[in-house]
Write an enzyme that holds these catalytic residues in place. Structure first.
Site, PDB file in Angstrom:
ATOM      1  N   ASP A 195       0.826  -1.206   0.000  1.00 31.42           N
ATOM      2  CA  ASP A 195       0.000   0.000   0.000  1.00 31.42           C
ATOM      3  C   ASP A 195       0.862   1.260   0.000  1.00 31.42           C
ATOM      4  O   ASP A 195       0.407   2.334   0.391  1.00 31.42           O
ATOM      5  CB  ASP A 195      -0.956   0.006   1.192  1.00 31.42           C
ATOM      6  CG  ASP A 195      -0.220   0.027   2.523  1.00 31.42           C
ATOM      7  OD1 ASP A 195       1.012  -0.210   2.521  1.00 31.42           O
ATOM      8  OD2 ASP A 195      -0.860   0.279   3.556  1.00 31.42           O
ATOM      9  N   HIS A 227      25.198   9.699 -16.075  1.00 34.17           N
ATOM     10  CA  HIS A 227      24.036   9.659 -15.185  1.00 34.17           C
ATOM     11  C   HIS A 227      24.230   8.613 -14.091  1.00 34.17           C
ATOM     12  O   HIS A 227      23.344   7.796 -13.834  1.00 34.17           O
ATOM     13  CB  HIS A 227      22.752   9.390 -15.981  1.00 34.17           C
ATOM     14  CG  HIS A 227      22.262  10.588 -16.733  1.00 34.17           C
ATOM     15  ND1 HIS A 227      21.239  10.529 -17.652  1.00 34.17           N
ATOM     16  CD2 HIS A 227      22.648  11.886 -16.706  1.00 34.17           C
ATOM     17  CE1 HIS A 227      21.032  11.737 -18.163  1.00 34.17           C
ATOM     18  NE2 HIS A 227      21.857  12.572 -17.602  1.00 34.17           N
ATOM     19  N   ASP A 277      26.224  16.552  -9.526  1.00 34.62           N
ATOM     20  CA  ASP A 277      25.204  17.184 -10.361  1.00 34.62           C
ATOM     21  C   ASP A 277      23.905  17.142  -9.561  1.00 34.62           C
ATOM     22  O   ASP A 277      23.334  16.070  -9.338  1.00 34.62           O
ATOM     23  CB  ASP A 277      25.072  16.419 -11.675  1.00 34.62           C
ATOM     24  CG  ASP A 277      24.189  17.132 -12.700  1.00 34.62           C
ATOM     25  OD1 ASP A 277      23.401  18.002 -12.300  1.00 34.62           O
ATOM     26  OD2 ASP A 277      24.287  16.799 -13.892  1.00 34.62           O
ATOM     27  N   ASP A 321      19.672  23.559 -11.238  1.00 37.15           N
ATOM     28  CA  ASP A 321      20.466  22.468 -11.808  1.00 37.15           C
ATOM     29  C   ASP A 321      21.910  22.936 -11.915  1.00 37.15           C
ATOM     30  O   ASP A 321      22.238  23.778 -12.754  1.00 37.15           O
ATOM     31  CB  ASP A 321      19.914  22.088 -13.184  1.00 37.15           C
ATOM     32  CG  ASP A 321      20.570  20.834 -13.755  1.00 37.15           C
ATOM     33  OD1 ASP A 321      21.417  20.241 -13.073  1.00 37.15           O
ATOM     34  OD2 ASP A 321      20.222  20.462 -14.889  1.00 37.15           O
ATOM     35  N   HIS A 370      27.910  14.767 -24.535  1.00 38.88           N
ATOM     36  CA  HIS A 370      26.538  15.249 -24.314  1.00 38.88           C
ATOM     37  C   HIS A 370      26.387  16.694 -24.791  1.00 38.88           C
ATOM     38  O   HIS A 370      27.362  17.361 -25.150  1.00 38.88           O
ATOM     39  CB  HIS A 370      26.162  15.132 -22.832  1.00 38.88           C
ATOM     40  CG  HIS A 370      27.068  15.873 -21.898  1.00 38.88           C
ATOM     41  ND1 HIS A 370      26.977  17.233 -21.683  1.00 38.88           N
ATOM     42  CD2 HIS A 370      28.075  15.434 -21.101  1.00 38.88           C
ATOM     43  CE1 HIS A 370      27.886  17.599 -20.793  1.00 38.88           C
ATOM     44  NE2 HIS A 370      28.576  16.535 -20.431  1.00 38.88           N
ATOM     45  N   HIS A 380      20.412  22.786 -21.856  1.00 37.83           N
ATOM     46  CA  HIS A 380      19.003  22.418 -21.976  1.00 37.83           C
ATOM     47  C   HIS A 380      18.173  23.477 -21.259  1.00 37.83           C
ATOM     48  O   HIS A 380      18.666  24.183 -20.374  1.00 37.83           O
ATOM     49  CB  HIS A 380      18.723  21.025 -21.406  1.00 37.83           C
ATOM     50  CG  HIS A 380      19.035  20.868 -19.941  1.00 37.83           C
ATOM     51  ND1 HIS A 380      18.210  21.341 -18.936  1.00 37.83           N
ATOM     52  CD2 HIS A 380      20.090  20.299 -19.309  1.00 37.83           C
ATOM     53  CE1 HIS A 380      18.736  21.055 -17.749  1.00 37.83           C
ATOM     54  NE2 HIS A 380      19.881  20.430 -17.939  1.00 37.83           N
ATOM     55  N   HIS A 439      14.590  19.211 -17.415  1.00 38.35           N
ATOM     56  CA  HIS A 439      14.759  19.313 -18.862  1.00 38.35           C
ATOM     57  C   HIS A 439      13.449  19.896 -19.387  1.00 38.35           C
ATOM     58  O   HIS A 439      12.561  19.172 -19.842  1.00 38.35           O
ATOM     59  CB  HIS A 439      15.059  17.951 -19.476  1.00 38.35           C
ATOM     60  CG  HIS A 439      16.397  17.407 -19.065  1.00 38.35           C
ATOM     61  ND1 HIS A 439      16.757  16.091 -19.209  1.00 38.35           N
ATOM     62  CD2 HIS A 439      17.477  18.015 -18.514  1.00 38.35           C
ATOM     63  CE1 HIS A 439      17.987  15.908 -18.771  1.00 38.35           C
ATOM     64  NE2 HIS A 439      18.437  17.058 -18.338  1.00 38.35           N
ATOM     65  N   GLU A 476      26.597  23.511 -19.438  1.00 31.55           N
ATOM     66  CA  GLU A 476      27.263  22.432 -18.710  1.00 31.55           C
ATOM     67  C   GLU A 476      28.236  21.616 -19.561  1.00 31.55           C
ATOM     68  O   GLU A 476      28.039  20.413 -19.767  1.00 31.55           O
ATOM     69  CB  GLU A 476      26.216  21.507 -18.086  1.00 31.55           C
ATOM     70  CG  GLU A 476      25.136  21.016 -19.051  1.00 31.55           C
ATOM     71  CD  GLU A 476      24.140  20.094 -18.367  1.00 31.55           C
ATOM     72  OE1 GLU A 476      24.567  19.139 -17.705  1.00 31.55           O
ATOM     73  OE2 GLU A 476      22.928  20.352 -18.496  1.00 31.55           O
ATOM     74  N   TYR A 529      35.580  14.105 -20.114  1.00 29.46           N
ATOM     75  CA  TYR A 529      35.579  12.814 -19.432  1.00 29.46           C
ATOM     76  C   TYR A 529      36.681  11.944 -20.027  1.00 29.46           C
ATOM     77  O   TYR A 529      36.628  11.584 -21.213  1.00 29.46           O
ATOM     78  CB  TYR A 529      34.209  12.137 -19.583  1.00 29.46           C
ATOM     79  CG  TYR A 529      33.078  13.073 -19.241  1.00 29.46           C
ATOM     80  CD1 TYR A 529      32.621  13.205 -17.934  1.00 29.46           C
ATOM     81  CD2 TYR A 529      32.501  13.879 -20.225  1.00 29.46           C
ATOM     82  CE1 TYR A 529      31.601  14.100 -17.624  1.00 29.46           C
ATOM     83  CE2 TYR A 529      31.490  14.777 -19.923  1.00 29.46           C
ATOM     84  CZ  TYR A 529      31.044  14.885 -18.615  1.00 29.46           C
ATOM     85  OH  TYR A 529      30.046  15.783 -18.314  1.00 29.46           O
ATOM     86  N   ARG A 540      32.657  18.225 -14.971  1.00 27.39           N
ATOM     87  CA  ARG A 540      31.574  18.998 -15.571  1.00 27.39           C
ATOM     88  C   ARG A 540      31.320  20.204 -14.689  1.00 27.39           C
ATOM     89  O   ARG A 540      31.363  20.106 -13.454  1.00 27.39           O
ATOM     90  CB  ARG A 540      30.320  18.136 -15.711  1.00 27.39           C
ATOM     91  CG  ARG A 540      29.148  18.848 -16.389  1.00 27.39           C
ATOM     92  CD  ARG A 540      28.079  17.876 -16.875  1.00 27.39           C
ATOM     93  NE  ARG A 540      27.360  17.181 -15.813  1.00 27.39           N
ATOM     94  CZ  ARG A 540      27.467  15.870 -15.589  1.00 27.39           C
ATOM     95  NH1 ARG A 540      28.299  15.127 -16.305  1.00 27.39           N
ATOM     96  NH2 ARG A 540      26.757  15.297 -14.620  1.00 27.39           N
ATOM     97  N   GLU A 548      28.431  23.331 -14.365  1.00 27.11           N
ATOM     98  CA  GLU A 548      27.104  23.693 -14.867  1.00 27.11           C
ATOM     99  C   GLU A 548      26.526  24.863 -14.083  1.00 27.11           C
ATOM    100  O   GLU A 548      26.472  24.831 -12.856  1.00 27.11           O
ATOM    101  CB  GLU A 548      26.165  22.497 -14.761  1.00 27.11           C
ATOM    102  CG  GLU A 548      24.738  22.772 -15.207  1.00 27.11           C
ATOM    103  CD  GLU A 548      23.844  21.552 -15.056  1.00 27.11           C
ATOM    104  OE1 GLU A 548      22.774  21.522 -15.688  1.00 27.11           O
ATOM    105  OE2 GLU A 548      24.221  20.636 -14.298  1.00 27.11           O
TER     106      GLU A 548
END
Length: 432
Positions: free
Chosen positions: A41, A246, A263, A274, A355, A359, A366, A384, A388, A397, A399
């Site tokens: 539940d 990610h 991040d 962000d 990447h 955005h 996003h 950002e 790597y 990175r 951002e």
């Protein structure tokens, strides 16, 4: 709600601009998100459907907004339908909106309980020629779970098969891409909470701490500043995992000599911050780490300067790529001759910067955006860039959140430390 009251004029003006986009003799319907189940539940915490929030400010489950600008009775041109409370609900779940409270939040005068929906909606549909319904048209949307909007769409088409149906998503994408001053202030509030969390971390991170302990510090700072918590899954990636874009396991111990890429962003009033920062676990960058860090920072600063009205996302991406190529050549990661002869469709820098640079940011992390629409004042985008290097276990990175204005980019996160020397100096003040 944890957040402070929002100026009702935001939602009144949003609806006014929305109505201007509808065909005559139309009706539009927006449904709240569901409360998502876990197992047995259990349930997840409720998060409102952002289009409904954008137009009404209503932050409660089982809510529906109906807009029918040409309804014969003025009271039916904007209607909220809400979950009616009772003693049992009040006992187990607590307060729900009263009709007066919903009007105060939204500026909508006509509020009904959900059990009245079918009768009133049928009357309005028969006065209308077109029905606007909502679907999630974000290009990266996961539609494996059926939403309340999707169920309503199926019911509506079955019940009123001869009406003309229209999509709400193109209108909402067009409206939400440019932020109002009130929205910008809410994003700045989220960014400010995010900054407090980062400054807290600079006195906490040290060899031996666990990634999840860093995440806990972030959540603590968010929630004590009226945020419900992270606006998205927090990434705390140390060592080689800083090269996983990610990474959200956050389950390793941070080691001497490693970098930790973080991040994260606070939610405030459903708006998102962000930010990404990368810091040395021991408080001091190695020579190589600082070289790569400063290369990313150079691209970051140059990319921010490019966020100006009139530039397209494709133009911006190409220009950022050129700056990144120069930095990667300087780091010895790319060969200048090979770059000169590379394919335009497969630039070599993508090996180390796979990447996108930016955005849109707003009610969704996003947020709605259109790659073919040129940048305009009022748009808020992240910036950002990252580098790597898997073989060296270096992932960096940086951002920030940028407001595009007529006078150039305005960094909503400019007070969050990002210079390598400043980060090292702040980390020196850590307690033993």
């Amino acid at each position: 709600m944890k957040y402070l009251p929002i100026d009702t004029d935001l939602f009144v003006q949003n609806r006014k601009r929305f109505v201007e986009q509808l065909h005559p003799n139309s009706i539009a319907v927006f449904n709240s998100n569901d409360i998502m189940p876990t197992s047995a539940d259990g349930t997840h915490a409720f998060i409102q459907q952002t289009d409904l929030f954008y137009l009404s400010g209503i932050d409660q489950e089982e809510s529906t907004l109906v807009i029918c600008p040409d309804a014969k009775e003025e009271k039916h041109r904007e209607i909220l339908f809400l979950k009616e409370t009772n003693e049992q609900i009040a006992l187990w779940e607590g307060q729900k909106y009263t009709k007066d409270e919903a009007t105060a939040v939204s500026g909508i005068k006509t509020v009904h309980w959900n059990h009245e929906f079918n009768t009133i909606f049928k009357t309005l549909v028969f006065q209308s020629e077109k029905i606007y319904l909502n679907t999630n048209e974000h290009l990266r949307a996961d539609d494996s779970v059926e939403t309340r909007d999707r169920r309503f769409l199926r019911w509506c088409r079955d019940t009123f098969p001869l009406h003309h149906y229209r999509r709400l998503a193109p209108i909402m994408h067009d409206l939400r891409i440019v932020k109002s001053p009130i929205e910008v202030d809410l994003i700045k509030k989220a960014a400010g909470i995010t900054e407090r969390a980062f400054r807290r971390l600079l006195s906490f991170i040290a060899p031996g701490v666990w990634e999840f302990e860093i995440e806990a510090e972030i959540c603590h700072e968010f929630m004590k500043n009226r945020s419900r918590g992270p606006a998205f899954q927090t990434i705390i990636a140390s060592g080689a995992d800083s090269c996983i874009l990610h990474y959200v396991k956050n389950n390793k111990q941070c080691r001497e000599g490693d970098l930790v890429l973080m991040d994260f962003g606070a939610e405030y009033a459903n708006y998102a911050g962000d930010v990404t920062r990368t810091v040395p676990v021991n408080g001091l960058f190695s020579k190589r780490q600082k070289e790569v860090y400063n290369a990313v920072l150079n691209v970051h600063k140059a990319a921010i300067r490019m966020l100006i009205p009139g530039k397209s996302l494709d133009e911006y991406t190409r220009e950022v790529g050129k700056v990144m190529e120069t930095e990667l050549i300087g780091l010895g990661l790319l060969d200048a001759g090979e770059v000169k002869n590379q394919s335009e469709d497969q630039p070599l820098y993508k090996k180390y910067f796979p990447h996108g640079t930016s955005h849109h940011l707003g009610l969704d992390v996003h947020d709605y955006g259109d790659r073919y629409r040129k940048f305009e004042p009022g748009m808020v985008l992240t910036c950002e860039p990252g580098i790597y290097i898997k073989d060296e276990a270096i992932g960096i990175r940086i951002e920030n959140d940028i407001l595009i204005t007529e006078n150039g980019p305005l960094d909503l996160t400019e007070t969050i430390p990002r210079e390598a020397d400043e980060i090292e100096d702040l980390m020196k003040t850590r307690s033993p």
